[in-house]
Design an enzyme around this catalytic site. Structure first.
Site, PDB file in Angstrom:
ATOM      1  CG  ASP A  13      45.614  55.123  12.414  1.00 17.86           C
ATOM      2  OD1 ASP A  13      46.815  54.801  12.519  1.00 17.86           O
ATOM      3  OD2 ASP A  13      45.040  55.865  13.225  1.00 17.86           O
ATOM      4  N   GLY A  15      45.817  53.118   5.915  1.00 20.78           N
ATOM      5  CA  GLY A  15      46.526  52.100   5.145  1.00 20.78           C
ATOM      6  C   GLY A  15      47.513  52.688   4.155  1.00 20.78           C
ATOM      7  CE  LYS A  16      49.112  58.252   6.119  1.00 25.54           C
ATOM      8  NZ  LYS A  16      47.955  57.972   7.010  1.00 25.54           N
ATOM      9  N   GLY A  40      52.587  55.660  12.055  1.00 25.07           N
ATOM     10  CA  GLY A  40      52.719  54.211  12.100  1.00 25.07           C
ATOM     11  C   GLY A  40      52.237  53.581  10.818  1.00 25.07           C
ATOM     12  CG  HIS A  41      53.161  54.395   7.366  1.00 22.99           C
ATOM     13  ND1 HIS A  41      53.890  55.238   6.550  1.00 22.99           N
ATOM     14  CD2 HIS A  41      52.112  55.122   7.803  1.00 22.99           C
ATOM     15  CE1 HIS A  41      53.297  56.422   6.503  1.00 22.99           C
ATOM     16  NE2 HIS A  41      52.228  56.368   7.264  1.00 22.99           N
ATOM     17  CD  GLN A 223      51.003  62.303  11.768  1.00 16.63           C
ATOM     18  OE1 GLN A 223      51.571  63.143  11.091  1.00 16.63           O
ATOM     19  NE2 GLN A 223      51.686  61.444  12.494  1.00 16.63           N
ATOM     20  N   GLY A 301      49.070  51.509  19.964  1.00 14.59           N
ATOM     21  CA  GLY A 301      48.455  50.286  20.459  1.00 14.59           C
ATOM     22  C   GLY A 301      47.032  50.503  20.940  1.00 14.59           C
ATOM     23  CG  LEU A 331      35.306  47.030  -0.743  1.00 17.76           C
ATOM     24  CD1 LEU A 331      34.431  48.264  -0.536  1.00 17.76           C
ATOM     25  CD2 LEU A 331      35.491  46.756  -2.241  1.00 17.76           C
ATOM     26  CB  SER A 414      43.507  41.472   2.027  1.00 12.26           C
ATOM     27  OG  SER A 414      44.832  41.255   1.575  1.00 12.26           O
TER      28      SER A 414
END
Length: 429
Positions: A13, A15-16, A40-41, A223, A301, A331, A414
């Site tokens: 999780d 941000g790949k 989940g991306h 993962q 979720g 960041l 962002s």
């Protein structure tokens, strides 16, 4: 210009999806090499949000996308995902999505069996997504799995279903669950076979040809290193290898051709599900990180547990994961904090550790040793150049580099695609 492999450097999780999407603009093909639809991306592109699980992130840019043999595939989940992104305007079909013929199929009853086993564990539950991923990998190593190529031959398929259910029906009886009817399962698989057949090929051969022609390949991991079945916080891990070496095994390309390995790490830490988390915060700061970072799992979720950046853990992930540089994400979530802590060591009683010990008992007993850094009142959100960042934020990034022993190649400020600062081009190595 070489190839690039993107892997998580924490517990997932990180941000790949955004980073792969950003890099894919200059790639010719994007390849998933492990995991399943437990990944989940989330990709934010303008006003559109794409939530991907099995599909490689390259589909958003219309790039050739490949699902490698290291991925376990639920065909019904895959087709549902394809239909979802088609409704969002993406063009996905056999012309730009290819699937490895030797990938393992997640069978319809795996999810129910997964949840039943978790329930039977009680307090010792691992916290799986309940989608049958681990069961598919178990069947793979036990040499009883149904593979994509088996779907094309009803006779072979019938024999394999019979053999596979000898094992699983015995297990279901032990869990007081209904047994699986072989005929019904066979009929379901025969029905889906013609839908998936147009996508199937020996993808190792295609990738080898692309590589020889100088095409750029972007390998997309799911993962993260600390969820690797060998190197993670076992048993609270996923069921596949998540390190960069898996990119070779999970696609059929030689390990020397994987290229630059980019690890993705948040500027803080999160984890979903059970398992050790030395820097977890149970106070208002941790709650604030979760709220500002919108820390909810794309697939589950579930609210993610939040904590300070763990330099010990990321440094270990860099070493065992083969990581050359880091993309530091989110960041901006640290904006406005007066002080920021970074874990620089572990303590268990009187013992000191500069690594995550393998023992689950020791992992659970870790007390983090912190270094406190100055925060910044200014906003970093949406900044797209190094010079636009507050001086204290730059100081934080530099200190993180020192502690983990690797350069920060990219910064994300962002969820938006273009709010990315490139410090070093991964494709140039």
């Amino acid at each position: 210009m070489g190839n690039v492999a993107v892997i998580g450097a924490q517990w997932g999780d990180e941000g790949k999806g955004k980073i792969v999407d950003w890099l894919s603009e200059r790639a010719d093909v994007v390849v998933r090499f492990q995991g399943g639809h437990n990944a989940g991306h989330t990709l934010q592109v303008g006003n559109e949000t794409y939530k991907l699980s099995l599909l490689p992130s390259g589909v958003v840019r219309g790039k050739l996308s490949v699902i490698g043999n290291g991925v376990v595939i639920d065909p019904w989940a895959l087709f549902a995902e394809i239909e979802t992104v088609r409704r969002q305007g993406l063009d996905v079909g056999p012309h730009n999505l290819r699937i490895a013929e030797n990938a393992v199929v997640i069978l319809p009853f795996y999810a129910e069996l997964d949840r039943a086993r978790e329930a039977a564990r009680g307090a010792a539950a691992i916290g799986t997504t309940g989608r049958g991923i681990g069961i598919a990998y178990e069947d793979k190593v036990a040499r009883r799995a149904i593979r994509i190529c088996d779907l094309a031959d009803p006779d072979v398929l019938a024999e394999k279903v019979t053999q596979l259910l000898i094992h699983h029906n015995a297990l279901l009886r032990g869990l007081a669950r209904p047994e699986i009817d072989a005929g019904a399962l066979l009929g379901t698989l025969i029905e889906v076979a013609p839908r998936i057949e147009p996508f199937v090929e020996p993808v190792w051969d295609r990738l080898d040809g692309l590589r020889r022609r100088g095409q750029r390949i972007l390998f997309e991991g799911a993962q993260a290193v600390m969820l690797d079945v060998d190197h993670g916080t076992y048993p609270y891990v996923t069921s596949s290898n998540t390190v960069a070496a898996a990119a070779a095994v999970g696609t059929g390309i030689g390990p020397s051709h994987v290229g630059y390995v980019l690890g993705i790490a948040k500027a803080y830490s999160t984890r979903v599900g059970a398992g050790p988390f030395p820097t977890e915060l149970h106070d208002a700061v941790g709650q604030g990180l979760g709220e500002r970072g919108r820390e909810f799992g794309t697939v589950t979720g579930r609210r993610r547990r939040c904590g300070w950046f763990d330099a010990v853990l990321v440094r270990q992930a860099i070493r065992v994961g083969g990581i050359d540089g880091i993309a530091l994400t989110k960041l901006d979530v640290l904006d406005g904090l007066d002080e920021i802590k970074v874990c620089v060591g572990y303590r268990v009683g009187t013992r000191q550790f500069d690594r995550m010990p393998a023992s689950p008992k020791l992992q659970a007993a870790i007390e983090p040793v912190y270094e406190t850094l100055e925060g910044w009142p200014e906003s970093t959100r949406g900044k797209r150049s190094w010079g636009a960042l507050p001086a204290t934020a730059i100081k934080y990034v530099r200190r993180v580099e020192e502690l983990i022993g690797a350069p920060v190649a990219l910064l994300s400020t962002s969820p938006e695609r273009e709010d990315t600062i490139m410090v070093r081009d991964p494709f140039a190595d």
